[in-house]
Structures are given as C-alpha cells and as structure tokens.
Design a protein around this motif. Sequence first.
Motif, short mmCIF file in Angstrom:
data_model
loop_
_atom_site.label_atom_id
_atom_site.label_comp_id
_atom_site.label_asym_id
_atom_site.label_seq_id
_atom_site.Cartn_x
_atom_site.Cartn_y
_atom_site.Cartn_z
N GLU A 39 13.54 -3.84 -10.96
CA GLU A 39 14.65 -3.14 -10.31
C GLU A 39 14.34 -2.89 -8.83
OE1 GLU A 39 15.65 0.63 -12.06
OE2 GLU A 39 17.01 1.08 -10.38
N ARG A 40 13.12 -2.48 -8.55
CA ARG A 40 12.79 -2.19 -7.16
C ARG A 40 12.71 -3.49 -6.34
NH1 ARG A 40 8.28 2.34 -6.33
NH2 ARG A 40 9.49 2.69 -4.43
N ARG A 89 5.18 -2.33 -19.51
CA ARG A 89 5.62 -0.97 -19.21
C ARG A 89 6.23 -0.87 -17.82
NH1 ARG A 89 1.09 3.34 -20.06
NH2 ARG A 89 0.77 3.40 -17.82
N ARG A 102 15.99 -2.21 13.70
CA ARG A 102 16.60 -2.35 12.37
C ARG A 102 16.62 -1.03 11.62
NH1 ARG A 102 14.61 -6.96 8.58
NH2 ARG A 102 16.52 -6.34 7.53
N ALA A 116 7.77 5.83 -2.04
CA ALA A 116 8.12 5.06 -0.85
C ALA A 116 9.53 4.50 -1.01
CB ALA A 116 7.13 3.92 -0.67
N VAL A 123 5.22 -3.36 -4.65
CA VAL A 123 6.50 -3.97 -4.25
C VAL A 123 6.44 -4.56 -2.83
CG1 VAL A 123 8.95 -3.53 -3.80
CG2 VAL A 123 7.89 -2.61 -5.85
N ARG A 170 10.36 -1.72 10.26
CA ARG A 170 9.67 -2.95 10.68
C ARG A 170 9.02 -2.68 12.04
NH1 ARG A 170 11.61 -3.73 6.25
NH2 ARG A 170 12.68 -5.61 5.49
N THR A 204 16.94 -5.90 1.35
CA THR A 204 16.54 -5.39 2.67
C THR A 204 16.03 -6.51 3.57
OG1 THR A 204 14.20 -4.98 2.17
CG2 THR A 204 15.76 -3.27 1.53
N LEU A 205 15.85 -7.71 2.99
CA LEU A 205 15.27 -8.79 3.77
C LEU A 205 16.34 -9.46 4.62
CD1 LEU A 205 12.92 -10.35 1.07
CD2 LEU A 205 12.36 -8.73 2.88
N ALA A 239 0.35 7.74 -13.00
CA ALA A 239 0.66 6.43 -13.59
C ALA A 239 0.16 6.32 -15.02
CB ALA A 239 0.05 5.32 -12.73
N ASP A 286 4.64 1.60 -5.32
CA ASP A 286 4.85 1.80 -3.88
C ASP A 286 4.04 0.79 -3.07
OD1 ASP A 286 6.55 3.85 -4.35
OD2 ASP A 286 5.33 5.41 -3.44
N ARG A 292 -0.51 -1.82 -15.87
CA ARG A 292 0.35 -0.66 -16.14
C ARG A 292 0.02 0.54 -15.24
NH1 ARG A 292 -2.16 1.21 -22.03
NH2 ARG A 292 -4.30 1.37 -21.29
N ASP A 293 -1.20 0.57 -14.67
CA ASP A 293 -1.55 1.71 -13.82
C ASP A 293 -1.34 1.41 -12.33
OD1 ASP A 293 -3.55 -0.08 -13.41
OD2 ASP A 293 -5.22 1.33 -13.69
N ALA A 294 -0.63 0.32 -12.05
CA ALA A 294 -0.42 -0.06 -10.64
C ALA A 294 0.48 0.95 -9.94
CB ALA A 294 0.20 -1.44 -10.57
N GLY A 320 16.22 -4.55 -5.51
CA GLY A 320 16.75 -3.72 -4.44
C GLY A 320 16.13 -4.08 -3.09
N ALA A 321 14.83 -4.33 -3.13
CA ALA A 321 14.11 -4.62 -1.89
C ALA A 321 14.53 -5.98 -1.34
CB ALA A 321 12.60 -4.59 -2.13
N LEU A 362 14.13 -0.21 5.97
CA LEU A 362 14.01 -1.23 7.03
C LEU A 362 13.05 -0.82 8.13
CD1 LEU A 362 17.73 -2.39 7.34
CD2 LEU A 362 15.90 -3.25 5.88
N VAL A 417 11.74 1.54 -0.72
CA VAL A 417 11.74 0.09 -0.53
C VAL A 417 13.12 -0.52 -0.75
CG1 VAL A 417 9.30 -0.14 -1.11
CG2 VAL A 417 11.01 -0.43 -2.91
N THR A 418 14.06 0.29 -1.24
CA THR A 418 15.42 -0.23 -1.45
C THR A 418 16.42 0.70 -0.77
OG1 THR A 418 15.93 1.05 -3.44
CG2 THR A 418 14.69 -1.00 -3.76
#
Lengths: 522, 478
Positions: free
Chosen positions: A336-337, A329, B243, B178, A303, B237, A344-345, B75, A300, A295-297, A340-341, B235, B180-181
């Motif tokens: 969700e992130r 948590r 990109r 950050a 992901v 990279r 981007t691939l 956090a 940023d 939970r404390d990860a 979304g990410a 993006l 990331v999306t």
Amino acid sequence: MSAPFRNEPLLELRRASVRDELRGALAALDARLPLEVPVAIGGERRHAPVLDSVDPGRPERVVARATVATGADVDAAVAIAAQAVGAWRDAPAGERAAVLARAAGELRGRRRELAALCVREVGKPWPEADADVAEAIDFLEFYGRQAVALEARAELEQLPGERNTLRHRGRGVAAVIAPWNFPLAIATGMTAAALAAGNAALLKPAEQSPGCALALAQALERAGLPAGLFALLPGAGEVGAALVRHPGVHTIAFTGSGAVGLEIVERAARVAPGQRHLKRVVAEMGGKNCTLVDRDADLDDAVPALLASAFGYAGQKCSATARALVHERLHAPLLERLRGALDTLSVGPADDFASDLGPLIEADARDRVEGALRDAAAAGARVDRTVGELPDDGWFVAPAVVAGAPADGAVVRAELFGPVLSVEPVRGMEEACDRVDEQSYALTGGLFSRDPRTIELVSRRTPVGNLYVNRGTTGAMVARQPFGGNRLSGTGTKAGGPDYLLQFIEPVVICENTVRHGLTFG
Amino acid sequence: MTEVRSRGGRARGLGRLGGRRYLHRMSALDGEIAVWGRRLAGPARPSARDRATALLSRDPALRAALFRVVDVAPACDGPGELADHLAAYLEEAARPRGGGAPAGSDAGSRLAPVLAAAGARVAGSRAGRVPAGVAARLAVRATARRFIAGATPAAAAPELGRLWSAGIASTVDLLGEATVTAAEGRAYAARCADALDTLAATAARWPPAPLLEADAAGPLPRASLSVKVTALTPLVRPAAPERGRADAADALRDLLRRARDHGAHLHVDMESLDARELVLELALELLSEREFRDGPSAGIVVQAYLRDSEQQVDRVLAWARAADRSASLTVRLVKGAYWDQETIEALHRGWTPPVWSRKGDSDRCFERIVPRLLAAFPAVRTAVATHNLRSVAHAIVAARRAGLAPADLELQVLRGLGDELAAALAAERLRVRAYCPVGDLVAGMAYLVRRLLENTANDSFLATRATGAALDRLLEAP
C-alpha cells in the motif's frame, strides 16, 4: 608517495548555487553539440562520422557523431598496442599510477561538463550523472594505487640459499567493451585497471555513449599516456566481436548483457591460429536482484530505499532491485505504501532537477518493459503505474509496482532493465532465501531486518556478490564496496576492490640459487 | 517582577561570596551567567535516572543494545519476538567487535559477561523468554511515556493543563511515521488541524497565567502546535526543494488559517539540512502573504550547530525587517538534533560536514546568535531551546542586558528531558514552554530513539551533568 585513497567528493546538489553551476555547464555543452568522436589509434584520429548518439529524452537532439571502427582499425590498434605495451609493462607501477592520477585530474577539472554530458547522452538524472563522473575519477586514483601496492607485495617464503620473487606482469593487450549505463565510470574503470596493471587498453564504448568515451580518451591523452596504449574504437557489436576474436588480445573486460557476456566467454575460449595464449575474460553481466523485507523491518526506511533501488535511473542499473520478497505480515502494508509512493515520482527530462526518473535509453527498452507489464497484467497481476503525464517526446516509461506477477513471467524472471518492481509475499526469510537461490543471477541483494540473527542467516545463504543490509542496493563505492556478481551475473571479480587488478596480471615467479661454492650471497 | 528582583539580589550576593576565586578570571558577563546557572541548577546529587544515563554514556555497546530494543519494539508482535531481538542484541553487545563497529564500541560492553549471561537466559528457555519480552516491553513503554505526553492531543490535554498550572506553557508535536505517500501527508495535515481545534478548546479552559500570555510585543497564544513540513509532503527532494514547497503550501496555508482563527501559535519545525531550503523558504513565503499579515502567531527554527547558521539568522532578520507584518515572528534557537546524521552523510559523500565538529563551537555560535535575535525584538520573538544550563543562563543574562523584561524571552525544554529545568525556570518567574511530543508508541519510536541517543551522547550537557561533573566547569564560557 601519494595520499591514501579517498572517494571523490560528490557535488552537494542540495545547494542552489551548485545546481546553478550545473545548469550553466549544460547550457555551455548544448552549444557545442554534437560532439565528434573519431576512431583514435596511436595518436592518429580518423573522422568519418556515421553513428549518432541521441538524447533519449529528446531523440532529435544528436549528442555525438561517432566514426565506426573497421576491422582494419581493430587490427591496427592491436598491432600498435602490442608494440607499445612492453615498455609500459616494464615501467615502475608508480609511473603508471602517476599517469592515471593526471587523467583523474583532467576529469576532475571537467566535473560539471561531464556530468552534463551524461545527462544528455544517456538520460541520467543529475545526482547519478555526477556520481558517474566521481566514480570514474575514483577508479583512476584507486587502481593506480593498487598497482603500486601490488608491486610492493612480498609474499613468498624465503629460505637461505635461494631468492624467491613474484612479479606481477601485465598480460598484454586488453579489450574493454563497456556499457552505456555508466558511460564514464565503467568504461574508465575497466580501462584504468588494465592500464594500471601494465596492459594496453582498447576501448569499444557502447554505441549509445561514444561521447562520454571521448572524454576518457582526451583525459588519458592529456595525462601523457604514451601513444598506442589506448585506442578508442567506437561502433556496434561487430567491433566488439572483432576484438574478442583477435588473436593479439589477451584479456577481455566486458560489462553488459548476459547474452553477449556468454557469447564472449565461449568465443574467447577458442584459440585462433597463431595465438599463443589463453584469453582471460572479466565479465560483469546482468542481475535480477531481490530485496528481502523481514517482519521486523522499518517500513519508513524500506519504502524509500526500495523506490530508490528499483527506480533510480529508471531501473537501468545492474544493481537495481527488481523483486521485493516481503514477509507476509508486512506484505499488504508495504504494498500500500509503495503504491502511494509511486504517485510521488516525477518522470521527466533528465536535466530537470525535479525529475525522479528520466527516460529509458532507447525505444526497444521501452517496448520491452511495456510488453512485460502487459503480459503480467494479462496473466492476472495487478500493475500499478505512476499517474501523471509523460513527456511526449523520448523513451519515457511510468514506473510500475507489480503484485501477483506469474512466477515464470518476465517481470519475475527476466532482467528488464527498466522501472519495474515485483512485490511478492514470503512466509519467512528462509523461504525468501530459497527463492533467491533458484535464480541463476546473483549480483546484488538487499535485506531489511533488525534481527542480527536474520542478518547472519541471509549473509550465509545468499549467493549474491553484494548484499546490502538496511539500505538500498545501488551506489557501490570504489574501495568501500567492491562490486561484482556471482553465478551467471559475472566472473566473480570485484571492481573497485583489492584483487581486481590480478585479472589483468600474469604472475611470474623467479627463483634464484644464491649458493656459490658453498657460500650464500643472497 | 518584585520577586525576581529580590531573588536575583540574593543570588548575586551568593555569587560574590562563593565565586570569588573564579570571578577574577571571569568577565562580568560570565560571572553573571554563572550566578544564573547556579540558581537554575537542580540537586547536586544525581538521581537514579541520572546515574542510569551516565552508565549508558560510558558503555556504548550496552547503549546500542538498549536503543535497538527500543527501536524494534513497535515492530514486534508479542513479547516472544521482542525477547528474541533482545537476546540477539545482548549477545552482540557482549561480543567485542571489529572494524565495522561504531567509534567507541570496539571494545564491546564492559558489562560483557553479564550481558552474555542475560542474553543466553533470555534466549535459552521458553519460560524465560516471554517474561523477558514482557519486561522489555514494559520498560520501553515506561520510557516512551516519559517523553510522549499522550497518544492523542485529547489524551495529552490533562498533562498540558498540569504544566500550565505549574507555570509552564507547551507546544505539541505530533509524532508519526515518515510521509512517503500523499495520503500520509493529508492524514498528518488532518491530525494537525484536529490538534489545533483540540488544543484551542482545551486551553480556553485554563486559568489565567499573565506571565505566559503576553510579552511586550503583545498577547501570546495559549495553544501552540509545532508542525513538520516533511510530514505534510512526500515530495522532499534535496535537489528540488520547489517540489515539496509547492506540494506542502496549501496544507501549511490551511494550518496557518486555522491557527489564526483559533488564536493559536503555529511553529514550523526544522529537520535535517536536506529539507532546510524547502522548509524555511516555504514558511517565510507563506507568512509574507497578505492574509497572514496580522497573524497567526508563527515561528521558525534556527539550528546553531550548522556552520552557516549565522547567515540563516541574517536572512531571517532581513526578512523580518522587510516583511509587511504586524505579527511577530518567533525564532526558536536550538543546537540541532541531527548531528550524527549530518556528519555521517557528509563523511560518506566527501563533504565538509555542515555542522560544527566540536560541541563547543555550536555552543559559541549559539551565544553569538542570541543577542542578535534579542536585538530584533519585538519584530522577532526569541525562544531559546536548550538544556545546557550555561546556554540558558547566557540567554537570560543577554535578555536582561538588552533591556528586555523576563516575559520577552521564551525558554523551551523537551518534556521528559528538561522537566527539572522547566520547573526551576518557572520558579524564577521566567517564561518557559515545554515541547511535548504526542502520538502512539509505534509512531513515536524514531523520535524517541533520537532523543535518547542525544541525551546519553558523551558530550551532552545532561549526560555530563549526570556524571556529577562540577557545576562551575559546566557553566564556564564554551
């Protein structure tokens, strides 16, 4: 005395000039394809190409045509190796290390060309292809030094009147059965360890990557390895099976699937008529690796690390993360992130620096992954895929993030060896540890936490061979992160670590009485 | 101007008297720099905050523990959770550590017994746990407020106005997680657009401040936003900068248009080397476009800690000479904030570090670049961003020697770290701008930790100064 070991520097791909050099190397390689890969035994080469390796991103492009080793080739290779190995075993470790260092130099001189070959033959994107070549060099340099260190080890108690000596003697003939996913690094690693410890090494490369194995054969030859100590025996499963069965083989070093690994272990336990030794098996098999997110990860960090660990080389690394076990948590925001990410691939040809993922190795692999995802979706899981077009040709798969996958389904249980990440909520890290503990695989694991006590808890409880904290689970470095799994993931040996060579060693203790007429001369 | 000259005369006089025994060993340039450095130096007695900074610099284990608290605070859900972390960090700081410990922390904290006791107290009783967590939380917030001007541009507006009245311009940097999306990139772009609107509206109400509003190259915008390309696009990279460039181009173009329409300044920040090609190429490419020929006022960053920074300067100056633009390009010259990251990454991958290994080399490189940028005025406007008094004084002297007026050189500080320097510069009627991070605590934490680490690094100018090191030595040529 050689310099202390240092990992081979990676290419600095962020520099445009380096990328241009690699593009040039690829163009030069393409002009030479297909490579012809012979059966090579004791300085003799036999050419009768029947087995093609193809570019998985453009299957009509043949990368290498290999001659397939026959039963007679295997017999001949073992016989010649058995003859040659005595002198090699008795040579000072420093001499063996010098040959391996020269072989490393040969690979170093072909850095760019060999990275290009990995790109072509197994669809590995540039950064990973470059790392593959660098790791092969590392293994040659590292195991040579380890053999020298082993020889110098004086670890027995000595009392007046006796002289106790421990000798580390090579076991004899090693069969090396290598995988395609690190076509140069792992084939070279197992081969280098066997040779460094004073064995002969008979290499059966994966049928998908004989071209990369040829580069190793050439490097060893140019380095001056005495004839007979290394043989290149391309082919499919039968060649490996013949080696495993052979009564003249002492050690089997295998990296590959769990099913084949277990078969080897079983088969190697039978003593054939005329065989006067027990075979030893070094096996590195699969994984179903979990990354725990507490939970404390810091998402940023988590992901991008999950993306790289799950989808790097399209998930075709045994160290890849397949499951994320996430504190409830953070489960929803992380998911969700990640979704979304995912968008981007970019999935595309491995030779394109802009591709995040290349193709899978073959059609079967693609079908296996797609089938598992269909089953998960049919069972009610939510499957998100990268949108965007896939190349028409080749075995490309859009990476997937799966939520709510059935606990007994392939996405959660099976090693898919593809770009699939199952995300599962847990109430806490104890529960996450329980889930990891249920598995029979125990290769790598990951943990994202900023609490030293959680890190200690997971370190204590994890069954895996390699645990990575607050970073991705792939990219183990020779000498820094010795690599290998426990449980059904492997025999617990650590490639690139200080004890790996012992697997290829037969220890002999000599105790000499140094008392003569009541006087001691030792 | 008159005031500057008369003050300068007095200070030069002092320099001749007080610095006689140094001057014979110094070049005329160094002598002049030392004079300016002494003029700008704050109180000789370290403040309580300086003493705390100095303590942290000397005790890496304690420093690590405190940074980890700051880092994890956002956090944590509630003071109990934060207290648990605090206790664990203090325990670890109290323990001597083995091979894996970062350099300098192998001996554990010198305050080990105190920390161990504190850790045990925090962890031990439920009664002690929550107050400790609350205290830690308050301390983190107080620290954050020192660096972060407000949660939003609107919330930061009064502070920016106060700075303006004190003779200090500002540029706003929006802190965030950050990217990331794509959605996160769009959200950041929207925040930037809003910030430009808010800053322009706010700044319009400020009273005139001639020194801050024009130099010999022309008018200077009041509103200024610093933007991070890596937050506009997911993006980034390193091996495929095209990109990110393609993905961020539209968003950055929109921000340039908006800045132009508001008459605001848009500054493209620089981050780690992995993104440099992407960021610099994109900025120069867009500024070359016809529609931005006459504006907005815009800028890029050069990091002197990079071994190849002078080649970057060549490239930027060549671009500025060749560009068909009427608007100046502002170049913010910094030392660079990613030294540890660049060094560690290079070490792990077997690369020659892209940054100078010794701080003195960065400082010398900085001083070599300054005159080259100044010589390109007015096509290039120079903004010197450092808290190193020697570097600041050097730039001031270099500008004077280049025949530039005080307004033609911009000096930048970080809000929260360079406040005293900014005040001293403003008092000298020099043109100064404060870099003001804006955002909430959660979003700002990564930034904050980096700033704190930088500030208490053993060789940082502020940390060295905080120990009370002799000013003359600090002002010597690097």
